[in-house]
Design a protein around this motif. Structure first.
Motif: not given
Ligand SMILES: Cc1ncc(COP(=O)(O)O)c(C=O)c1O
Length: 384
Positions: A105-106, A133, A184, A217, A220, A246
């Motif tokens: 995600g990041a 995020h 989000e 975003d 999730q 995810k």
């Molecule tokens: C809405 C949202 N954005 C970004 C992320 C980051 O994702 P990752 O942990 O795969 O880097 C998350 C993780 O919980 C998330 O819930």
């Protein structure tokens, strides 16, 4: 018997508060520890295992691809990658016509921020308070909550934060230097807060008027969690960029940034070694097949309604509010939730917090009604 807890404690970092549980095997909505004790997994790998654990079609796709080709850099074409790119664009909002594949995600957030800067030539970003995020420097810069951000200052300059679902502060924050607005559609970590339709529509309008991009975003919320394939569909939203990860490949690490056709990115401006690898792409293709063929969006919507009806939160004296979209469920208590999460675990139920006062439930979308009944019975007893 090996003491797995001790090994992780000694050689890992204490970055996340651990449940006292060594999970070694999973099946559907069930997880098993090293002694064979069964748990109901209403965290689903934090919104990852939406197909449940060890879904046979996902397992078969991974096995097949592992025997065929695991890695293939982006300096050549690949069958699985090409098919996944086309499939992602086909199922995403119509404004999105290409995708960048990555591993988390990041990483998908980092790419969206970079692409927004490239396209607009501007340096400012506006995000929502209580949003989350990710943990890389760009993603942390975009996250308002001080505990994630403060220890790492100075961060990337140019970020400002506005209250979620409030139109006037957003209107005031976006100007001719704003590259993008990002939020989000249901804040996950921030307490399970669904966006309001008028806020989403206003954000789209404000961005379009001022030449800023709108990034959603959906890391999730994506892949049927909220009762639609993407939460954008609840709002008729056509974003300029969309971040997903995810549940995209049912548990195999993957992420993607989808882009509108106008956003130009040239050779050399971004890149990845693992992103778009055939193993993850084959898993994502299989997962998307199941999401669509088994209509897991409809199942999430129906089972979310069922959970809410059965729980009857209005009768529960310790509950302040229930917030939900599909099977993304937040139960806000009148006090901190840590003790209740521990009590749930004693009853072999794995759930999550979302901020200090909210129990977050993200069951696999294949969860059975009878499994929901078991969790609801325990919740009614603990929260009455
Ligand atoms: C809405 C949202 N954005 C970004 C992320 C980051 O994702 P990752 O942990 O795969 O880097 C998350 C993780 O919980 C998330 O819930």
């Amino acid at each position: 018997m090996t003491d797995y807890r001790a090994l992780e404690q000694q050689y890992g970092l204490p970055l996340q508060a651990k449940r006292d549980l060594v999970a070694v095997r999973g099946n559907g909505a069930l997880l098993y520890d090293e002694n064979g004790v069964e748990y109901l997994d209403f965290a689903a790998g934090i919104a990852v295992a939406s197909l449940g654990h060890s879904h046979p079609k996902l397992v078969a796709a991974i096995q097949r691809q592992a025997e065929t080709l695991i890695t293939c850099p982006n300096i050549m074409y690949n069958d699985q990658r090409s098919m996944l790119l086309a499939r992602l664009v086909e199922i995403s909002p119509a404004s999105l016509t290409r995708a960048f594949l990555c591993n988390s995600g990041a990483e998908s957030i980092e790419a969206a921020l970079k692409f927004a800067r490239l396209h607009t030539g501007r340096g400012k970003f506006v995000t929502a308070m209580r949003g989350f995020h990710g943990r890389t420097m760009g993603a942390v810069s975009a996250t308002h909550t001080p505990k994630y951000r403060k220890p790492f200052m100075p961060l990337i300059p140019g970020f400002s934060y506005v209250p979620f679902n409030k139109i006037d502060p957003l209107d005031a924050a976006v100007d001719d230097d704003t590259a993008a607005v990002m939020f989000e559609l249901v804040q996950g970590e921030g307490g399970v807060n669904p966006a309001q339709a008028d806020f989403v529509a206003a954000a789209r309008e404000i961005c379009s008027q001022r030449g800023a991009l709108l990034i959603v975003d959906e890391i999730q919320t994506g892949f049927c969690r909220t009762g639609k394939l993407f939460a954008c569909e609840h709002f008729g939203l056509e974003p300029d960029l969309m971040c997903v990860a995810k549940a995209m490949a049912g548990g195999v690490p993957i992420g993607a940034t989808l882009l509108s056709g106008e956003i130009e990115v040239a050779t050399g401006q971004h890149g990845t070694t693992f992103g778009g690898n055939p193993l993850a792409c084959a898993a994502a293709l299989a997962a998307i097949d199941v999401y669509q063929q088994d209509d897991l969006a409809r199942r999430a919507a129906e089972l979310g309604d069922y959970f809410e009806q059965q729980l009857g939160a209005a009768d529960l004296s310790q509950v302040r509010a229930l917030r939900r979209l599909g099977l993304m469920i937040g139960i806000e208590l009148k006090y901190k939730v840590q003790d209740k999460l521990a009590e749930l675990l004693e009853r072999r139920i794995i759930a999550l917090p979302a901020g200090p006062n909210v129990i977050r439930m993200l069951p696999p979308l294949v969860v059975e009604r009878e499994q929901i009944d078991r969790v609801v019975a325990v919740l009614r007893e603990l929260l009455a």
